[in-house]
Scaffold this motif. Structure first.
Motif, PDB file in Angstrom:
ATOM      1  N   VAL A 298       1.085  -1.319  -0.154  1.00 47.99           N
ATOM      2  CA  VAL A 298       0.035   0.181  -0.103  1.00 47.99           C
ATOM      3  C   VAL A 298       1.073   1.213  -0.251  1.00 47.99           C
ATOM      4  CG1 VAL A 298      -1.809   1.287   1.211  1.00 47.99           C
ATOM      5  CG2 VAL A 298      -1.869  -1.156   1.319  1.00 47.99           C
TER       6      VAL A 298
ATOM      7  N   CYS B 187      -3.476   0.018  -3.421  1.00 49.67           N
ATOM      8  CA  CYS B 187      -3.147  -1.305  -2.799  1.00 49.67           C
ATOM      9  C   CYS B 187      -2.682  -2.126  -4.255  1.00 49.67           C
ATOM     10  CB  CYS B 187      -4.329  -1.819  -2.456  1.00 49.67           C
ATOM     11  SG  CYS B 187      -3.838  -3.700  -1.590  1.00 49.67           S
TER      12      CYS B 187
ATOM     13  N   TRP C 119     -11.005  -2.737   1.844  1.00 51.02           N
ATOM     14  CA  TRP C 119     -10.169  -1.695   2.716  1.00 51.02           C
ATOM     15  C   TRP C 119     -11.042  -1.648   4.116  1.00 51.02           C
ATOM     16  CZ3 TRP C 119      -5.876   0.880   0.972  1.00 51.02           C
ATOM     17  CH2 TRP C 119      -5.577   0.632  -0.414  1.00 51.02           C
TER      18      TRP C 119
ATOM     19  N   CYS D  40      -5.257  -2.701   3.581  1.00 52.44           N
ATOM     20  CA  CYS D  40      -5.819  -3.549   2.625  1.00 52.44           C
ATOM     21  C   CYS D  40      -5.992  -4.826   2.478  1.00 52.44           C
ATOM     22  CB  CYS D  40      -4.960  -3.035   1.496  1.00 52.44           C
ATOM     23  SG  CYS D  40      -5.255  -3.855  -0.178  1.00 52.44           S
TER      24      CYS D  40
END
Length: 220
Positions: free
Chosen positions: A94, A110, A124, A166
């Motif tokens: 990320v 991501c 997320w 993520c």
């Protein structure tokens, strides 16, 4: 010699979703992907010109997809129980799309790599709470090592103490791949840079005046 460039067109078919995928890449950068339900090429970036439909008609691509599916079913019946299923171990990273500045809108990216087969879900979280608003994802991009990469984008306004997560999941797996991002070492704003510059100049002037006073006092 100048470096060689590679223009590739990769078609995949599988029992998982998406069952079909077709991407056109240039040096591992995706240019177009084929939307099978709509039977049309879609550019990766909106500013790209449309792909000439006469090079490969939708009918030809759908025929290739049917051949791929027929071949997959035949090979699956031949090797089931003989060869193990091939799966890659995905890795996630990320990072912000723009230089970090607290309180300034940005976009988190991501990047999930080493994806095989190309069937993963990316979600997320902010401080453990799921986020869905504004999230966008790309089609699967094939790479030279016969795996795939997928990107997910989240618009954010980072603040100190935020913890973004993520999460990559895949059907049939008992584990998830998780990557964290916490705002750190933000770049100074223009106001802060101006203030620091002014303070440094003021300190320099004061030190200069102090030096002159000390020289005069020494002469006396």
């Amino acid at each position: 010699e100048p470096p060689a460039h590679t223009l590739s067109e990769v078609l995949f078919c599988q029992p998982a979703m998406p069952s079909l995928g077709l991407a056109l890449t240039f040096d591992n950068d995706q240019l177009f992907w084929f939307d099978f339900p709509r039977s049309q090429w879609t550019p990766r970036l909106p500013e790209l010109p449309p792909w000439p439909p006469t090079l490969e008609t939708p009918a030809q691509l759908l025929q290739d997809a049917r051949v791929c599916q027929d071949l997959r079913r035949t090979l699956t019946g031949m090797v089931t129980g003989i060869l193990p299923e091939s799966k890659g171990v995905p890795v996630a990273d990320v990072f912000p799309l723009q230089p970090l500045a607290l309180g300034v809108p940005n976009t988190l990216v991501c990047m999930v790599g080493n994806v095989f087969p190309p069937s993963v879900e990316i979600s997320w979280q902010l401080d453990g709470v799921p986020i869905t608003q504004g999230v966008t994802q790309t089609h699967y991009t094939p790479t030279n090592d016969l795996s795939f990469t997928r990107f997910s984008y989240l618009p954010v306004t980072p603040a100190a103490g935020d913890i973004y997560t993520c999460v990559m999941t895949r059907e049939g797996d008992n584990a998830s791949v998780i990557a964290y991002w916490v705002p750190q070492n933000p770049e100074p704003s223009e106001e802060l840079e101006t203030a620091l510059c002014g303070a440094a100049m003021t300190l320099g002037i004061l030190l200069g005046i102090l030096g002159v006073i000390m020289i005069l006092a020494g002469r006396r």
